[in-house]
Design a protein around this motif. Structure first.
Motif, PDB file in Angstrom:
ATOM      1  N   LEU A  81       0.853  -1.181   0.000  1.00  0.00           N
ATOM      2  CA  LEU A  81       0.000   0.000   0.000  1.00  0.00           C
ATOM      3  C   LEU A  81       0.890   1.233   0.000  1.00  0.00           C
ATOM      4  CD1 LEU A  81      -2.837  -0.941   2.532  1.00  0.00           C
ATOM      5  CD2 LEU A  81      -3.091  -0.457   0.091  1.00  0.00           C
ATOM      6  N   PRO A  82       0.357   2.351  -0.520  1.00  0.00           N
ATOM      7  CA  PRO A  82       1.200   3.551  -0.596  1.00  0.00           C
ATOM      8  C   PRO A  82       1.525   4.147   0.775  1.00  0.00           C
ATOM      9  CG  PRO A  82      -0.747   3.744  -2.005  1.00  0.00           C
ATOM     10  CD  PRO A  82      -0.961   2.553  -1.137  1.00  0.00           C
ATOM     11  N   PHE A  83       2.687   4.747   0.860  1.00  0.00           N
ATOM     12  CA  PHE A  83       2.928   5.749   1.899  1.00  0.00           C
ATOM     13  C   PHE A  83       3.480   6.974   1.179  1.00  0.00           C
ATOM     14  CE2 PHE A  83       7.592   5.552   2.638  1.00  0.00           C
ATOM     15  CZ  PHE A  83       7.928   4.290   2.173  1.00  0.00           C
ATOM     16  N   PHE A  84       3.106   8.142   1.675  1.00  0.00           N
ATOM     17  CA  PHE A  84       3.426   9.348   0.904  1.00  0.00           C
ATOM     18  C   PHE A  84       3.543  10.526   1.851  1.00  0.00           C
ATOM     19  CE2 PHE A  84      -0.790  11.163   1.317  1.00  0.00           C
ATOM     20  CZ  PHE A  84      -1.554  10.024   1.602  1.00  0.00           C
ATOM     21  N   GLY A  85       4.344  11.480   1.432  1.00  0.00           N
ATOM     22  CA  GLY A  85       4.546  12.644   2.289  1.00  0.00           C
ATOM     23  C   GLY A  85       5.585  13.559   1.686  1.00  0.00           C
ATOM     24  N   ARG A  86       6.430  14.115   2.564  1.00  0.00           N
ATOM     25  CA  ARG A  86       7.420  15.090   2.126  1.00  0.00           C
ATOM     26  C   ARG A  86       8.781  14.760   2.691  1.00  0.00           C
ATOM     27  NH1 ARG A  86       5.134  19.465  -0.219  1.00  0.00           N
ATOM     28  NH2 ARG A  86       2.873  19.276  -0.285  1.00  0.00           N
ATOM     29  N   ALA A  87       9.779  15.046   1.855  1.00  0.00           N
ATOM     30  CA  ALA A  87      11.155  14.861   2.278  1.00  0.00           C
ATOM     31  C   ALA A  87      11.813  16.231   2.412  1.00  0.00           C
ATOM     32  CB  ALA A  87      11.913  14.022   1.253  1.00  0.00           C
ATOM     33  N   HIS A  88      12.650  16.366   3.408  1.00  0.00           N
ATOM     34  CA  HIS A  88      13.463  17.569   3.599  1.00  0.00           C
ATOM     35  C   HIS A  88      14.914  17.102   3.659  1.00  0.00           C
ATOM     36  CE1 HIS A  88       9.541  19.023   4.862  1.00  0.00           C
ATOM     37  NE2 HIS A  88       9.541  18.126   5.810  1.00  0.00           N
ATOM     38  N   LEU A 128      23.666  10.559  -1.536  1.00  0.00           N
ATOM     39  CA  LEU A 128      24.220  11.918  -1.592  1.00  0.00           C
ATOM     40  C   LEU A 128      25.633  11.949  -1.029  1.00  0.00           C
ATOM     41  CD1 LEU A 128      21.075  13.980  -0.555  1.00  0.00           C
ATOM     42  CD2 LEU A 128      21.983  13.607  -2.838  1.00  0.00           C
ATOM     43  N   MET A 129      25.863  11.196   0.043  1.00  0.00           N
ATOM     44  CA  MET A 129      27.230  11.123   0.588  1.00  0.00           C
ATOM     45  C   MET A 129      28.172  10.539  -0.459  1.00  0.00           C
ATOM     46  SD  MET A 129      27.585  12.345   3.661  1.00  0.00           S
ATOM     47  CE  MET A 129      28.992  11.608   4.500  1.00  0.00           C
ATOM     48  N   GLU A 130      27.750   9.436  -1.057  1.00  0.00           N
ATOM     49  CA  GLU A 130      28.647   8.716  -1.964  1.00  0.00           C
ATOM     50  C   GLU A 130      28.892   9.483  -3.265  1.00  0.00           C
ATOM     51  OE1 GLU A 130      27.304   4.762  -2.904  1.00  0.00           O
ATOM     52  OE2 GLU A 130      28.803   4.551  -4.512  1.00  0.00           O
ATOM     53  N   HIS A 131      27.800   9.926  -3.907  1.00  0.00           N
ATOM     54  CA  HIS A 131      27.962  10.455  -5.258  1.00  0.00           C
ATOM     55  C   HIS A 131      28.320  11.936  -5.297  1.00  0.00           C
ATOM     56  CE1 HIS A 131      26.681   6.616  -6.676  1.00  0.00           C
ATOM     57  NE2 HIS A 131      25.522   6.716  -6.061  1.00  0.00           N
ATOM     58  N   LEU A 132      27.982  12.686  -4.239  1.00  0.00           N
ATOM     59  CA  LEU A 132      28.369  14.103  -4.213  1.00  0.00           C
ATOM     60  C   LEU A 132      29.641  14.324  -3.403  1.00  0.00           C
ATOM     61  CD1 LEU A 132      24.993  15.991  -3.690  1.00  0.00           C
ATOM     62  CD2 LEU A 132      26.200  15.467  -5.820  1.00  0.00           C
ATOM     63  N   GLY A 133      30.066  13.290  -2.694  1.00  0.00           N
ATOM     64  CA  GLY A 133      31.208  13.471  -1.805  1.00  0.00           C
ATOM     65  C   GLY A 133      30.916  14.523  -0.746  1.00  0.00           C
ATOM     66  N   ALA A 134      29.648  14.607  -0.310  1.00  0.00           N
ATOM     67  CA  ALA A 134      29.252  15.643   0.649  1.00  0.00           C
ATOM     68  C   ALA A 134      29.954  15.437   1.984  1.00  0.00           C
ATOM     69  CB  ALA A 134      27.732  15.606   0.845  1.00  0.00           C
ATOM     70  N   LYS A 135      30.154  16.573   2.703  1.00  0.00           N
ATOM     71  CA  LYS A 135      30.761  16.471   4.037  1.00  0.00           C
ATOM     72  C   LYS A 135      29.751  15.963   5.056  1.00  0.00           C
ATOM     73  CE  LYS A 135      33.287  20.619   3.212  1.00  0.00           C
ATOM     74  NZ  LYS A 135      33.364  22.011   3.645  1.00  0.00           N
ATOM     75  N   GLY A 136      28.490  16.187   4.749  1.00  0.00           N
ATOM     76  CA  GLY A 136      27.441  15.713   5.649  1.00  0.00           C
ATOM     77  C   GLY A 136      26.096  15.789   4.954  1.00  0.00           C
ATOM     78  N   VAL A 137      25.186  14.932   5.364  1.00  0.00           N
ATOM     79  CA  VAL A 137      23.831  14.899   4.791  1.00  0.00           C
ATOM     80  C   VAL A 137      22.838  14.646   5.923  1.00  0.00           C
ATOM     81  CG1 VAL A 137      22.231  13.667   3.247  1.00  0.00           C
ATOM     82  CG2 VAL A 137      24.622  13.974   2.562  1.00  0.00           C
ATOM     83  N   ILE A 138      21.667  15.295   5.820  1.00  0.00           N
ATOM     84  CA  ILE A 138      20.579  14.981   6.740  1.00  0.00           C
ATOM     85  C   ILE A 138      19.300  14.838   5.916  1.00  0.00           C
ATOM     86  CG2 ILE A 138      20.099  17.409   7.315  1.00  0.00           C
ATOM     87  CD1 ILE A 138      19.601  16.401  10.243  1.00  0.00           C
ATOM     88  N   VAL A 139      18.543  13.807   6.196  1.00  0.00           N
ATOM     89  CA  VAL A 139      17.293  13.543   5.469  1.00  0.00           C
ATOM     90  C   VAL A 139      16.185  13.320   6.488  1.00  0.00           C
ATOM     91  CG1 VAL A 139      16.067  11.971   3.912  1.00  0.00           C
ATOM     92  CG2 VAL A 139      18.487  12.496   3.498  1.00  0.00           C
ATOM     93  N   MET A 140      15.133  14.136   6.372  1.00  0.00           N
ATOM     94  CA  MET A 140      13.971  13.960   7.230  1.00  0.00           C
ATOM     95  C   MET A 140      12.786  13.667   6.324  1.00  0.00           C
ATOM     96  SD  MET A 140      12.482  16.829   9.814  1.00  0.00           S
ATOM     97  CE  MET A 140      10.869  16.674  10.554  1.00  0.00           C
ATOM     98  N   MET A 141      12.023  12.644   6.676  1.00  0.00           N
ATOM     99  CA  MET A 141      10.837  12.313   5.879  1.00  0.00           C
ATOM    100  C   MET A 141       9.626  12.223   6.792  1.00  0.00           C
ATOM    101  SD  MET A 141      12.213   9.611   3.050  1.00  0.00           S
ATOM    102  CE  MET A 141      12.639  10.299   1.445  1.00  0.00           C
ATOM    103  N   GLU A 142       8.537  12.837   6.346  1.00  0.00           N
ATOM    104  CA  GLU A 142       7.271  12.782   7.074  1.00  0.00           C
ATOM    105  C   GLU A 142       6.263  12.152   6.130  1.00  0.00           C
ATOM    106  OE1 GLU A 142       6.834  16.860   9.291  1.00  0.00           O
ATOM    107  OE2 GLU A 142       7.520  17.250   7.260  1.00  0.00           O
ATOM    108  N   PRO A 156      -5.965   7.398  10.353  1.00  0.00           N
ATOM    109  CA  PRO A 156      -5.600   8.329   9.269  1.00  0.00           C
ATOM    110  C   PRO A 156      -5.017   9.615   9.831  1.00  0.00           C
ATOM    111  CG  PRO A 156      -7.983   8.186   9.512  1.00  0.00           C
ATOM    112  CD  PRO A 156      -7.402   7.121  10.390  1.00  0.00           C
ATOM    113  N   GLY A 157      -4.069  10.177   9.095  1.00  0.00           N
ATOM    114  CA  GLY A 157      -3.465  11.447   9.505  1.00  0.00           C
ATOM    115  C   GLY A 157      -2.208  11.277  10.338  1.00  0.00           C
ATOM    116  N   THR A 158      -1.979  10.061  10.846  1.00  0.00           N
ATOM    117  CA  THR A 158      -0.755   9.837  11.621  1.00  0.00           C
ATOM    118  C   THR A 158       0.465  10.028  10.720  1.00  0.00           C
ATOM    119  OG1 THR A 158      -1.921   8.186  12.930  1.00  0.00           O
ATOM    120  CG2 THR A 158       0.488   8.168  13.062  1.00  0.00           C
ATOM    121  N   GLN A 159       1.401  10.825  11.169  1.00  0.00           N
ATOM    122  CA  GLN A 159       2.615  11.063  10.401  1.00  0.00           C
ATOM    123  C   GLN A 159       3.771  10.283  11.017  1.00  0.00           C
ATOM    124  OE1 GLN A 159       3.229  13.530   7.659  1.00  0.00           O
ATOM    125  NE2 GLN A 159       1.025  13.126   7.494  1.00  0.00           N
ATOM    126  N   THR A 160       4.420   9.488  10.202  1.00  0.00           N
ATOM    127  CA  THR A 160       5.645   8.823  10.631  1.00  0.00           C
ATOM    128  C   THR A 160       6.819   9.687  10.194  1.00  0.00           C
ATOM    129  OG1 THR A 160       4.608   6.658  10.420  1.00  0.00           O
ATOM    130  CG2 THR A 160       7.024   6.715  10.443  1.00  0.00           C
TER     131      THR A 160
END
Ligand SMILES: [Zn+2]
Length: 186
Positions: A81-88, A128-142, A156-160
């Motif tokens: 089943l789908p899960f959907f939201g936003r990534a930062h 992003l760490m591997e392919h950009l050689g970034a010094k640091g990465v943070i990913v938040m998903m809701e 319904p409406g519960t955000q993980t």
């Protein structure tokens, strides 16, 4: 690769198994439609994040790069089943940055397959760490999970919310605070 015919057979079996008649008019084209749909929503399996992140641009003065509110749709591997939201997403470049659309493309590559939200977040960060050689990465998903909204506990409406830190973000809480400030500005 993707087996359209097998999805069609499986869809016919599923229709029969729930007591439907796959031959009735409204369902005649459903197996073909479902097969095309799965090819689209699982299309990330045929892609490699490296393709999107291989073109970078010189930006030696660049500080933290943040993209927030990137919408995504994925499929929970436990229930299909789908899960959907936003990534930062934020990263600290080490002299080179990716094109602006490429972070969203990277999210798509990993979201368009069977997933767990925790793993999805980690895969985006690691790419992003591997392919950009970034010094640091943070990913938040809701995200809202339909397997929690329309079945099971039916909430319904519960955000993980998941948060994955790599590199400098693991060591420096001030960077994490700055990320939250930037993501929180709306
Ligand atoms: Zn689920």
């Amino acid at each position: 690769m993707f087996d359209q015919e097998k999805i069609q057979q499986a869809t016919r079996l599923l229709l029969e198994a729930i007591g439907e008649d796959p031959q009735r008019e409204g369902l005649l084209d459903t197996p073909a439609r479902v097969a095309r749909m799965y090819e689209e929503i699982c299309g990330g399996m045929q892609q490699d994040a490296a393709e999107h992140l291989s073109t970078t641009f010189e930006a030696s003065e660049a500080g933290m790069v943040v993209e927030r509110d990137i919408p995504f749709y994925s499929l929970c591997e436990h229930h299909l089943l789908p899960f959907f939201g936003r990534a930062h997403i934020a990263y600290l470049p080490s002299g080179r940055v990716a094109g602006l659309s490429k972070l969203a493309r990277t999210v798509e590559v990993f979201a368009r397959r069977l997933q767990l939200q925790e793993r999805l977040s980690a895969q985006v960060a690691d790419a992003l760490m591997e392919h950009l050689g970034a010094k640091g990465v943070i990913v938040m998903m809701e995200a809202e999970h339909m397997c929690m909204s329309m079945r099971g506990v039916c909430k319904p409406g519960t955000q993980t919310v998941t948060l994955v830190k790599r590199g400098a973000f693991e060591q420096d809480p001030a960077l994490v605070d700055e990320f939250f400030r930037m993501v929180g500005q709306r």
